[in-house]
Enzyme design. Structure first.
Site, PDB file in Angstrom:
ATOM      1  N   LYS A 145       0.863  -1.176  -0.004  1.00  0.00           N
ATOM      2  CA  LYS A 145      -0.093   0.096   0.003  1.00  0.00           C
ATOM      3  C   LYS A 145       1.003   1.366  -0.048  1.00  0.00           C
ATOM      4  O   LYS A 145       2.139   1.034   0.459  1.00  0.00           O
ATOM      5  CB  LYS A 145      -0.873   0.090   1.134  1.00  0.00           C
ATOM      6  CG  LYS A 145      -0.401  -0.282   2.587  1.00  0.00           C
ATOM      7  CD  LYS A 145       0.911   0.456   3.170  1.00  0.00           C
ATOM      8  CE  LYS A 145       0.633   1.976   3.196  1.00  0.00           C
ATOM      9  NZ  LYS A 145       2.012   2.536   3.955  1.00  0.00           N
ATOM     10  N   TYR A 230      -4.346   4.339   6.324  1.00  0.00           N
ATOM     11  CA  TYR A 230      -4.672   3.588   7.408  1.00  0.00           C
ATOM     12  C   TYR A 230      -6.090   4.146   8.166  1.00  0.00           C
ATOM     13  O   TYR A 230      -7.081   3.481   8.446  1.00  0.00           O
ATOM     14  CB  TYR A 230      -3.746   3.514   8.657  1.00  0.00           C
ATOM     15  CG  TYR A 230      -2.745   2.632   8.273  1.00  0.00           C
ATOM     16  CD1 TYR A 230      -2.516   1.040   7.947  1.00  0.00           C
ATOM     17  CD2 TYR A 230      -1.543   3.024   7.625  1.00  0.00           C
ATOM     18  CE1 TYR A 230      -1.539   0.303   7.911  1.00  0.00           C
ATOM     19  CE2 TYR A 230      -0.356   2.337   7.227  1.00  0.00           C
ATOM     20  CZ  TYR A 230      -0.585   1.016   7.424  1.00  0.00           C
ATOM     21  OH  TYR A 230       0.665   0.032   7.030  1.00  0.00           O
TER      22      TYR A 230
HETATM   23  P1  NDP Z   1      12.306   1.490   1.778  1.00  0.00           P
HETATM   24  O1  NDP Z   1      12.920   2.631   1.471  1.00  0.00           O
HETATM   25  O2  NDP Z   1      12.870   0.848   3.290  1.00  0.00           O
HETATM   26  O3  NDP Z   1      12.882   0.335   0.636  1.00  0.00           O
HETATM   27  C1  NDP Z   1      12.475   0.412  -0.718  1.00  0.00           C
HETATM   28  C2  NDP Z   1      13.420  -0.414  -1.387  1.00  0.00           C
HETATM   29  O4  NDP Z   1      12.945  -0.198  -2.738  1.00  0.00           O
HETATM   30  C3  NDP Z   1      14.582  -0.033  -1.264  1.00  0.00           C
HETATM   31  O5  NDP Z   1      15.455  -0.693  -0.174  1.00  0.00           O
HETATM   32  C4  NDP Z   1      15.337  -0.524  -2.911  1.00  0.00           C
HETATM   33  O6  NDP Z   1      15.758  -1.876  -2.671  1.00  0.00           O
HETATM   34  C5  NDP Z   1      14.230  -0.309  -3.453  1.00  0.00           C
HETATM   35  N1  NDP Z   1      14.137   0.978  -4.544  1.00  0.00           N
HETATM   36  C6  NDP Z   1      14.185   0.752  -5.847  1.00  0.00           C
HETATM   37  N2  NDP Z   1      14.134   1.953  -6.335  1.00  0.00           N
HETATM   38  C7  NDP Z   1      14.431   2.857  -5.359  1.00  0.00           C
HETATM   39  C8  NDP Z   1      14.437   4.313  -5.310  1.00  0.00           C
HETATM   40  N3  NDP Z   1      14.565   4.939  -6.418  1.00  0.00           N
HETATM   41  N4  NDP Z   1      14.433   4.926  -3.852  1.00  0.00           N
HETATM   42  C9  NDP Z   1      14.273   4.057  -2.859  1.00  0.00           C
HETATM   43  N5  NDP Z   1      14.296   2.694  -2.883  1.00  0.00           N
HETATM   44  C10 NDP Z   1      14.358   2.159  -4.110  1.00  0.00           C
HETATM   45  O7  NDP Z   1      10.955   1.670   1.968  1.00  0.00           O
HETATM   46  P2  NDP Z   1       9.873   0.453   2.875  1.00  0.00           P
HETATM   47  O8  NDP Z   1      10.549  -0.896   2.999  1.00  0.00           O
HETATM   48  O9  NDP Z   1       9.747   1.313   4.113  1.00  0.00           O
HETATM   49  O10 NDP Z   1       8.594   0.681   2.004  1.00  0.00           O
HETATM   50  C11 NDP Z   1       8.308   0.113   0.817  1.00  0.00           C
HETATM   51  C12 NDP Z   1       6.907  -0.070   0.479  1.00  0.00           C
HETATM   52  O11 NDP Z   1       6.141  -0.649   1.522  1.00  0.00           O
HETATM   53  C13 NDP Z   1       6.145   1.416   0.284  1.00  0.00           C
HETATM   54  O12 NDP Z   1       5.391   1.277  -0.484  1.00  0.00           O
HETATM   55  C14 NDP Z   1       5.431   1.671   1.620  1.00  0.00           C
HETATM   56  O13 NDP Z   1       4.487   2.071   1.635  1.00  0.00           O
HETATM   57  C15 NDP Z   1       5.145  -0.044   2.023  1.00  0.00           C
HETATM   58  N6  NDP Z   1       5.154  -0.224   3.442  1.00  0.00           N
HETATM   59  C16 NDP Z   1       4.156  -0.802   4.049  1.00  0.00           C
HETATM   60  C17 NDP Z   1       3.935  -0.977   5.493  1.00  0.00           C
HETATM   61  C18 NDP Z   1       2.921  -1.926   5.995  1.00  0.00           C
HETATM   62  O14 NDP Z   1       2.757  -1.818   7.059  1.00  0.00           O
HETATM   63  N7  NDP Z   1       2.094  -2.635   4.981  1.00  0.00           N
HETATM   64  C19 NDP Z   1       4.881  -0.533   6.165  1.00  0.00           C
HETATM   65  C20 NDP Z   1       6.209   0.144   5.583  1.00  0.00           C
HETATM   66  C21 NDP Z   1       6.176   0.213   4.288  1.00  0.00           C
HETATM   67  P3  NDP Z   1      16.796  -2.478  -3.099  1.00  0.00           P
HETATM   68  O15 NDP Z   1      18.028  -1.893  -2.661  1.00  0.00           O
HETATM   69  O16 NDP Z   1      16.727  -3.978  -3.048  1.00  0.00           O
HETATM   70  O17 NDP Z   1      16.700  -2.284  -4.759  1.00  0.00           O
END
Ligand code: NDP
Length: 379
Positions: A145, A230
């Site tokens: 989401k 949420y």
């Molecule tokens: P992060 O920034 O921690 O991780 C995102 C990952 O996406 C990065 O580590 C990277 O992985 C990849 N990525 C690829 N391109 C980009 C870019 N241009 N900039 C940043 N990251 C990029 O985010 P979150 O893990 O916190 O969130 C990811 C998703 O999950 C979002 O949509 C957020 O809304 C959702 N979310 C949902 C939650 C829930 O409870 N359901 C809680 C937290 C987040 P790599 O290095 O492997 O390429």
């Protein structure tokens, strides 16, 4: 034994053996055809293979550890822009290094029969592209989401799922865990009478001003897209209704470098057809808000925290007493992923399909419009 006699015996034996083999082959063929038509359930303990796309905070700290608690799901592939990180996690979780992909060769996942379902855990603005590519690769997709940045992107994802005849689900984990499910049951069964008002608040004080959550293109918007969703979800799943009217106000602290592109705080009100009113808040500017309260003529019930990963608590108030209700603590992500695996195995529609994410994005577009124009938006 003469040579000719021996040859004759051998020839007859050969013909007999060939005849028997053909009969067996025919029988096997008939059985096979019958077996193709026969629908058999999956063996107990069968787990579908998942690929995790984007190895960030959520994937590393919540999703990958949750597989240990899954009954129908196992991680078999990783997609990342950082091969060192992916290799390290593959080793930790027993993923075959041949099943590590990057964003360029992601589409070749279509040739990997070990992968049944793809989980998109990328920044919001990338969900649509990677979901559509995943569906086009013939895989089922669970998207984090908010489903995407805009309703048009969500529609494109829904259409791609239909075209590919694959399941598309949005990761609304709270719908799958006991506390929120109990609140939904109490609301829908009117345990304390009909609902009058819902109050829902989500907020935290966001840090690093350079993170993608504060970048409009990658996040789609500010606190509303990330956590206000949420509050919106709660108002919708508690009532089981769709809002008919929206009012909203927005505020960002002038000069705060974090809020150059996206909003800090947005408060919104929803009117539901049954008459229920919801007051919802969403902020990146202050901490510690994670709750909702359902107010009825006889009392109220609330969850606080309501939507965190753990530690949820429920309180019920009526006749001047407040009691706490304690429910089983379950891993939201394991429940959500097993729900999706179960839907794929049994060819059922998920509880939170793509259409559910589209509805939220449509309402959020209305919330932004109400805040921008100062007008009540009718849906
Ligand atoms: P992060 O920034 O921690 O991780 C995102 C990952 O996406 C990065 O580590 C990277 O992985 C990849 N990525 C690829 N391109 C980009 C870019 N241009 N900039 C940043 N990251 C990029 O985010 P979150 O893990 O916190 O969130 C990811 C998703 O999950 C979002 O949509 C957020 O809304 C959702 N979310 C949902 C939650 C829930 O409870 N359901 C809680 C937290 C987040 P790599 O290095 O492997 O390429």
């Amino acid at each position: 034994m003469s040579d000719s006699f021996a040859k004759e015996i051998t020839r007859r034996g050969f013909i007999a053996r060939v005849g028997q083999s053909l009969a067996v082959a025919n029988l096997a063929g008939t059985l096979l055809k019958g077996a193709e038509a026969l629908e058999v359930p999956d063996p107990p303990g069968k787990k579908l293979g998942w690929a995790i796309v984007g190895l960030g905070s959520l994937a590393i700290n919540q999703i990958l550890p949750a597989f240990a608690k899954c009954e129908k799901s196992k991680v078999v592939a990783l997609v990342s822009g950082h091969p060192d990180k992916a290799n390290k996690l593959a080793l930790r979780y027993g993923v075959n290094p041949k099943n590590i992909y990057n964003y360029q060769n992601y589409d070749t996942i279509r040739d990997n029969p070990e992968v049944d379902i793809i989980y998109i855990v990328l920044p919001n603005g990338m969900h649509a592209e990677y979901t559509v590519r995943g569906l086009q690769a013939g895989k089922h997709v669970l998207s984090e989401k908010p489903m995407a940045n805009t309703p048009a992107d969500c529609q494109q994802m829904v259409d791609a799922g239909r075209k590919a005849n694959r399941k598309l689900m949005v990761a609304y984990r709270c719908r799958y865990e006991p506390y929120n499910q109990e609140a939904i049951r109490m609301a829908r069964q009117q345990e304390l009478g009909p609902i009058k008002v819902i109050l829902a608040d989500h907020g935290f004080n966001i840090g690093d001003p350079t993170q993608w959550r504060l970048n409009k293109a990658l996040a789609g918007g500010g606190s509303l897209m990330d956590i206000g969703i949420y509050s919106l979800q709660a108002a919708r799943y508690l009532t089981g209704e769709e809002p008919s009217e929206i009012n909203a106000m927005m505020y960002s602290t002038p000069g705060d470098v974090r809020f150059k592109e996206v909003e800090e705080t947005i408060n919104f009100q929803l009117r539901f057809p049954s008459g229920v009113l919801a007051n919802c808040t969403s902020s990146y500017g202050y901490s510690g808000q994670n709750r909702y309260r359902v107010v009825t003529a006889k009392g109220w019930f609330e969850l606080e925290p309501a939507t965190q990963y753990t530690g949820l608590r429920m309180y019920v108030h009526h006749d001047n007493t407040t009691e706490e209700r304690v429910l089983p603590v379950r891993d939201h992500f394991a429940l959500e992923m097993d729900h999706m695996s179960g839907c794929v195995m049994e060819n059922k529609e998920p509880l939170t399909p793509g259409e559910e994410g589209l509805r939220d994005l449509t309402i959020m577009a209305g919330i932004y419009e109400a805040a921008r124009t100062g007008k009540t938006i009718k849906l």
